[in-house]
Design a protein around this motif. Structure first.
Motif, PDB file in Angstrom:
ATOM      1  N   THR A  66     -22.623  46.571  63.365  1.00 18.03           N
ATOM      2  CA  THR A  66     -23.420  45.734  64.261  1.00 18.03           C
ATOM      3  C   THR A  66     -22.624  45.177  65.438  1.00 18.03           C
ATOM      4  OG1 THR A  66     -23.087  43.757  62.887  1.00 18.03           O
ATOM      5  CG2 THR A  66     -25.008  45.121  62.412  1.00 18.03           C
ATOM      6  N   SER A 192     -21.924  41.189  61.063  1.00 20.72           N
ATOM      7  CA  SER A 192     -23.181  40.542  60.684  1.00 20.72           C
ATOM      8  C   SER A 192     -22.953  39.056  60.453  1.00 20.72           C
ATOM      9  CB  SER A 192     -23.763  41.206  59.429  1.00 20.72           C
ATOM     10  OG  SER A 192     -24.161  42.530  59.703  1.00 20.72           O
ATOM     11  N   LEU A 193     -21.818  38.701  59.847  1.00 24.06           N
ATOM     12  CA  LEU A 193     -21.470  37.295  59.685  1.00 24.06           C
ATOM     13  C   LEU A 193     -21.142  36.667  61.037  1.00 24.06           C
ATOM     14  CD1 LEU A 193     -20.840  34.787  58.022  1.00 24.06           C
ATOM     15  CD2 LEU A 193     -18.541  35.725  57.589  1.00 24.06           C
ATOM     16  N   ARG A 195     -22.290  37.474  64.010  1.00 18.64           N
ATOM     17  CA  ARG A 195     -23.514  37.280  64.767  1.00 18.64           C
ATOM     18  C   ARG A 195     -24.370  36.172  64.169  1.00 18.64           C
ATOM     19  NH1 ARG A 195     -26.103  41.758  63.629  1.00 18.64           N
ATOM     20  NH2 ARG A 195     -27.750  41.436  65.188  1.00 18.64           N
ATOM     21  N   HIS A 196     -24.342  36.032  62.853  1.00 21.37           N
ATOM     22  CA  HIS A 196     -25.071  34.949  62.190  1.00 21.37           C
ATOM     23  C   HIS A 196     -24.496  33.592  62.605  1.00 21.37           C
ATOM     24  CE1 HIS A 196     -27.205  32.774  59.017  1.00 21.37           C
ATOM     25  NE2 HIS A 196     -26.048  32.262  58.641  1.00 21.37           N
ATOM     26  N   ILE A 197     -23.191  33.487  62.639  1.00 22.88           N
ATOM     27  CA  ILE A 197     -22.538  32.229  63.030  1.00 22.88           C
ATOM     28  C   ILE A 197     -22.829  31.903  64.487  1.00 22.88           C
ATOM     29  CG2 ILE A 197     -20.287  31.152  63.464  1.00 22.88           C
ATOM     30  CD1 ILE A 197     -19.271  32.593  60.932  1.00 22.88           C
ATOM     31  N   ALA A 199     -25.296  32.957  66.435  1.00 22.10           N
ATOM     32  CA  ALA A 199     -26.713  32.618  66.628  1.00 22.10           C
ATOM     33  C   ALA A 199     -27.016  31.223  66.103  1.00 22.10           C
ATOM     34  CB  ALA A 199     -27.593  33.651  65.928  1.00 22.10           C
ATOM     35  N   GLY A 200     -26.453  30.879  64.951  1.00 20.10           N
ATOM     36  CA  GLY A 200     -26.693  29.557  64.366  1.00 20.10           C
ATOM     37  C   GLY A 200     -26.087  28.425  65.154  1.00 20.10           C
ATOM     38  N   GLY A 287     -18.987  28.104  61.627  1.00 13.42           N
ATOM     39  CA  GLY A 287     -19.847  28.405  60.489  1.00 13.42           C
ATOM     40  C   GLY A 287     -19.699  27.434  59.335  1.00 13.42           C
ATOM     41  N   THR A 294     -13.895  33.671  53.811  1.00 12.87           N
ATOM     42  CA  THR A 294     -14.199  34.859  54.615  1.00 12.87           C
ATOM     43  C   THR A 294     -13.296  36.040  54.261  1.00 12.87           C
ATOM     44  OG1 THR A 294     -12.652  34.366  56.438  1.00 12.87           O
ATOM     45  CG2 THR A 294     -14.817  33.309  56.495  1.00 12.87           C
ATOM     46  N   THR A 297     -14.649  39.483  53.883  1.00  9.81           N
ATOM     47  CA  THR A 297     -15.456  39.950  55.006  1.00  9.81           C
ATOM     48  C   THR A 297     -14.604  40.344  56.210  1.00  9.81           C
ATOM     49  OG1 THR A 297     -17.210  38.431  54.309  1.00  9.81           O
ATOM     50  CG2 THR A 297     -17.367  39.340  56.540  1.00  9.81           C
TER      51      THR A 297
END
Length: 368
Positions: A66, A192-193, A195-197, A199-200, A287, A294, A297
């Motif tokens: 991603t 993916s992690l 992008r999640h962080i 975005a959040g 995050g 992490t 990951t």
């Protein structure tokens, strides 16, 4: 209008993309590559195999994951290709193989010739930097399946190694030293992690990132470091000193090291020997995560691990450092009973290998 074009597929755009990438692809070709660009299949002269007593072919395939979503978000596509080469070709050197050739596959919603050419130029540059010929590829337009600006990339590569020179767990011995080779950043795993962080946190990839002196998107697109040629030179220069190698990709340090250790051995990786770089610390802070959370990951600053004989460890680390790759000792291979406390990674991805855990605390940010 051509009915295929009316359906959303523009073959003329695909032909233009090939013309734009031709010169970059040709630069990866030595005399072993026959047929040029545009054939149905790439041809590679295997005469060199005659110099081997028992040549074994090594092959690997992968993608970038991603991370491509960030490239699409900021319309920057010239480094994704190097990421792909890192994920594919650097897996081949793990067994001690010299890469020979690579092919790529790009699936997209719509062919934008300049964008496709940028991606392939990046692949070609990575191939040149690893001594790999880019002998073919495919760009496929999938309207209705992928969005107009969406694409994904994948590739496969083949290399060769003498049968009695294959690196792996069977060469590892008690007392061997584990060396860590620095990464250039996140490489191509754990996005993916990431992008999640992001975005959040309400961050846009075009926003300025004060911690990095660039935009968030540019910082997160830092290309994957390529290790193949420095490691091949190390193997040649040190003879039998290099016993096994591990590419730290999905799963992190412990899981990937465990894959290249024999059953019954164990290693404690000492976190205090290095300090994860700013990109890992900033993302973890955003995050609300401890760095330790992490470890399964992200690579946290270690892109490769080398298990080497103790008497050659210092020389090996120095040789890699001279190549521009910071290298340091993080552990030693042990046999017998291991400490019973704490969590151990025992083998990984179907490999019945050794056991690994990370211990101690990371050095502060002023260290390595």
């Amino acid at each position: 209008m051509n009915p295929y074009q009316a359906a959303g597929v523009d073959t003329a755009a695909g032909d233009l993309a090939v013309e734009l990438m031709k010169s970059a692809v040709r630069r990866t070709h030595g005399p072993e590559v026959l047929g040029g660009v545009g054939g149905f299949a790439g041809l590679f002269d295997a005469t060199a195999f005659k110099a081997y007593d028992k040549p074994l072919l090594a092959t690997s395939t992968d993608g970038v994951g991603t991370k491509v979503a960030i490239a699409q978000a900021i319309d920057k596509h010239d480094t994704i290709g190097q990421d792909l080469v890192g994920m594919v070709v650097d897996d081949i050197v793990v067994v001690g193989a010299k890469p020979l050739f690579m092919t790529d596959y790009i699936a997209c919603g719509k062919v934008f010739p300049e964008r496709i050419a940028d991606i392939v130029r990046g692949i070609a540059d990575g191939c040149s930097a690893t001594g790999t010929a880019l002998v073919g590829g495919e760009t496929a337009e999938h309207p209705g399946l992928l969005g107009v600006s969406d694409y994904d990339v994948a590739g496969a590569a083949t290399g060769v190694v003498e049968a009695d020179r294959v690196l792996g767990a069977e060469r590892v011995r008690e007392g061997d030293v584990v060396l860590a080779l620095a990464s250039s950043g996140l490489h191509s795993n754990g996005y993916s992690l990431v992008r999640h962080i992001v975005a959040g946190s309400g961050i846009h990839y075009g926003d300025n990132a004060a911690d990095f002196g660039t935009t968030w998107g540019e910082a997160l697109l830092e290309p994957t470091r390529l290790y193949t040629l420095p490691l091949l030179r190390l193997i040649t220069e040190t003879g039998d000193a290099v016993h096994s190698l591990s590419h730290v990709t999905g799963g992190g340090i412990a899981a990937n090291l465990a894959r290249v250790l024999p059953r019954g051995t164990w290693v404690e990786v000492d976190r205090s020997t290095w300090s994860p770089s700013a990109v890992f610390r900033v993302l973890a802070d955003l995050g609300g995560l401890e760095l330790e959370a992490t470890e399964g990951t992200w690579n946290l600053g270690v892109g490769f691990l080398a298990v080497v004989s103790a008497d050659k460890a210092e020389a090996a680390a120095s040789a890699l450092s001279r190549e521009g790759i910071a290298t340091w000792q993080v552990g030693v291979v042990h046999t017998g009973d291991r400490p019973a406390d704490g969590h151990w990674e025992q083998g990984a991805k179907g490999v019945d290998g050794g056991a690994v855990r990370l211990v101690g605390a990371y050095a502060d940010h002023t260290a390595r």
